[in-house]
Design an enzyme around this catalytic site. Structure first.
Site, PDB file in Angstrom:
ATOM      1  N   SER A 109     -11.125   0.115  -1.127  1.00  0.00           N
ATOM      2  CA  SER A 109      -9.945  -0.497  -1.736  1.00  0.00           C
ATOM      3  C   SER A 109     -10.055  -0.750  -3.229  1.00  0.00           C
ATOM      4  O   SER A 109      -9.056  -1.122  -3.850  1.00  0.00           O
ATOM      5  CB  SER A 109      -9.609  -1.813  -1.015  1.00  0.00           C
ATOM      6  OG  SER A 109      -8.866  -1.564   0.155  1.00  0.00           O
ATOM      7  N   LYS A 112      -7.555   0.749  -5.606  1.00  0.00           N
ATOM      8  CA  LYS A 112      -6.279   0.108  -5.920  1.00  0.00           C
ATOM      9  C   LYS A 112      -6.200  -0.302  -7.391  1.00  0.00           C
ATOM     10  O   LYS A 112      -5.101  -0.475  -7.927  1.00  0.00           O
ATOM     11  CB  LYS A 112      -6.049  -1.101  -5.012  1.00  0.00           C
ATOM     12  CG  LYS A 112      -5.795  -0.759  -3.544  1.00  0.00           C
ATOM     13  CD  LYS A 112      -5.506  -2.022  -2.744  1.00  0.00           C
ATOM     14  CE  LYS A 112      -5.105  -1.711  -1.296  1.00  0.00           C
ATOM     15  NZ  LYS A 112      -6.229  -1.308  -0.459  1.00  0.00           N
ATOM     16  N   SER A 291      -5.114  -7.053  -1.034  1.00  0.00           N
ATOM     17  CA  SER A 291      -5.520  -5.695  -0.675  1.00  0.00           C
ATOM     18  C   SER A 291      -4.490  -5.069   0.259  1.00  0.00           C
ATOM     19  O   SER A 291      -4.811  -4.561   1.333  1.00  0.00           O
ATOM     20  CB  SER A 291      -6.912  -5.665  -0.022  1.00  0.00           C
ATOM     21  OG  SER A 291      -7.469  -4.372  -0.112  1.00  0.00           O
TER      22      SER A 291
END
Length: 460
Positions: A109, A112, A291
């Site tokens: 993640s 991102k 997230s």
């Protein structure tokens, strides 16, 4: 090179970061929260600092000092079969420390951060995603057109500028417009043509990401109050259209039959009603803090549309790459296969992550600031709320409130990248990656110790 630095200060102690973080944790929405998508309160205050301004009162860590602090911690077996790390001074853009820093690794993640920077740079922080109702090809036909807002809600919630756009409000406005022109019976179509390519992520049908469509309500969750690994509807667009039809009927509009897929006619008379998402800056902050994979994939597609590329997994990845390359960031062997980081084939180096963060901190790029203000605060908010000795104790507890970072977790992969203020008051950006890990808990603890070690030493 100028940069944001933390402040204010009290007797040389780093207390403002903890105070601001605590205040933010009381106001920011948690995972799956139905409260407003408020912009995060900035732990970092805007202060210009040039290379000459840094002065002896804010000494720069040395590579040797960081090696002594981080070396033993990087040898931890909890970090798996391969790991990397990078620490950069945000003010000068100087890479102070690197351990295989240019080696591509699965970012999970933390990708991102790249999605956030690309979306903010290409679409802009004030952009709001529209969901519209337009006239269909026939007089008695209307078309619900999805624009890619994953936060559109069917719930009865407030409708302020930073709140999710409301499907109920859209139905109410549509019903009034139809009645004003004497129409009380319609057939409903819904248009998802803004996106192309597969709706289903390569990981398959999964609770962490709905089918990616430009029309959905409450991120396709069966229970909008749930968050991580939530049960998702099989057809988010069809589900949102069905809910919209119910709301129209409650407003006195007779919707004939079930909603069906369709395309907005080129000869349509124009927009009947419209609602817009919170500003992109707010969506970016929520994506990073929580997230949120659905928002991440939507932002990658917004980037693709802004770049004239297909709004798909492939197009979104290529668009993010093109924006970062245009910005002069060192991509190396980076590979962007999605916007969320759920694809284990994504590849990003620790050095690229720190350069992305430093790029977002540059004072001449205020539009990118949400890529920093959205980062979870250690021990206080988002995916770091329960880490860094939250509740007291633990070797990393002293860094609570001083570290802001994006987490990343896949099977056998753990990452952490963000900003911190060291013991001398220097704002640093860092990234640590680990793969081949066997215990997510042990790996995240090891990553937290690494960031805490940098935060709590002058490292000279």
């Amino acid at each position: 090179m100028s940069v944001l630095v933390a402040g204010p200060w009290e007797g040389g102690r780093r207390v403002a970061e903890r105070d601001a973080a605590a205040a933010r944790s009381n106001a920011a929405p948690g995972r799956g929260s139905v409260r407003a998508l408020r912009p995060a309160a900035a732990v970092l205050s805007a202060v210009r600092m040039t290379r000459s301004d840094a002065g002896p009162e804010l000494p720069l860590p040395t590579r040797q000092g960081l090696e002594e602090a981080l070396g033993p911690l990087l040898n931890s077996s909890a970090l798996g079969s391969a790991h990397s790390g990078a620490v950069m001074d945000a003010a000068t853009g100087r890479l102070i420390y690197g351990a295989d820093a240019d080696a591509p690794s699965t970012p999970a993640s933390t990708i991102k951060i790249a999605t956030a920077v690309a979306a903010l740079a290409s679409v802009g922080p004030e952009h709001r995603i529209a969901t519209t109702v337009v006239q269909g090809a026939r007089r008695d036909e209307i078309v619900l057109v999805g624009g890619g807002d994953p936060t559109l809600t069917a719930r009865d919630l407030p409708t302020g500028p930073d709140d999710p756009a409301s499907l109920r409000e859209l139905a109410a406005t549509t019903a009034r417009a139809l009645k004003d022109r004497g129409t009380r019976t319609v057939r409903l179509r819904y248009d998802t043509s803004a996106y192309s390519g597969p709706e289903l992520h390569p990981i398959g049908f999964d609770g962490n990401l709905a089918r990616v469509t430009p029309l959905m309500a409450d991120e396709g969750r069966e229970d909008p109050g749930t968050s991580h690994n939530a049960r998702r509807v099989r057809d988010p667009a069809g589900d949102a259209a069905a809910r919209f039809a119910v709301f129209l009927r409650r407003r006195g509009v007779d919707v004939q039959g079930d909603p069906r897929p369709g395309r907005a006619a080129r000869t349509a008379e124009g927009t009947i009603a419209e609602v817009r998402s919170p500003a992109l800056a707010v969506l970016v902050e929520r994506m990073l803090t929580d997230s949120d994979n659905d928002i991440a994939e939507a932002l990658a597609r917004q980037t693709a549309m802004a770049r004239g590329m297909p709004a798909s997994f492939d197009g979104g990845g290529r668009a993010v790459e093109s924006v970062l390359r245009k910005a002069g960031l060192p991509l190396g062997a980076a590979r962007f296969l999605d916007g969320s980081g759920l694809n284990s084939g994504d590849q990003v180096s620790a050095e690229l992550l720190v350069r992305l963060l430093a790029h977002a901190a540059a004072p001449d790029k205020p539009a990118l600031r949400p890529a920093l203000t959205g980062l979870p605060v250690a021990g206080f908010s988002g995916t770091l709320a329960n880490r860094y000795g939250a509740g007291g104790g633990g070797p990393s507890h002293a860094a609570a409130g001083l570290v802001r970072a994006k987490t990343g977790t896949l099977t056998g992969v753990n990452t952490l990248a963000g900003t911190l203020v060291d013991a001398d008051g220097r704002l640093l950006v860092f990234a640590f990656t680990a793969k081949g890990t066997t215990s997510a808990e042990a790996a995240t603890d090891a990553l937290d110790r690494l960031a805490a070690a940098v935060a709590n030493c002058g490292c000279r």
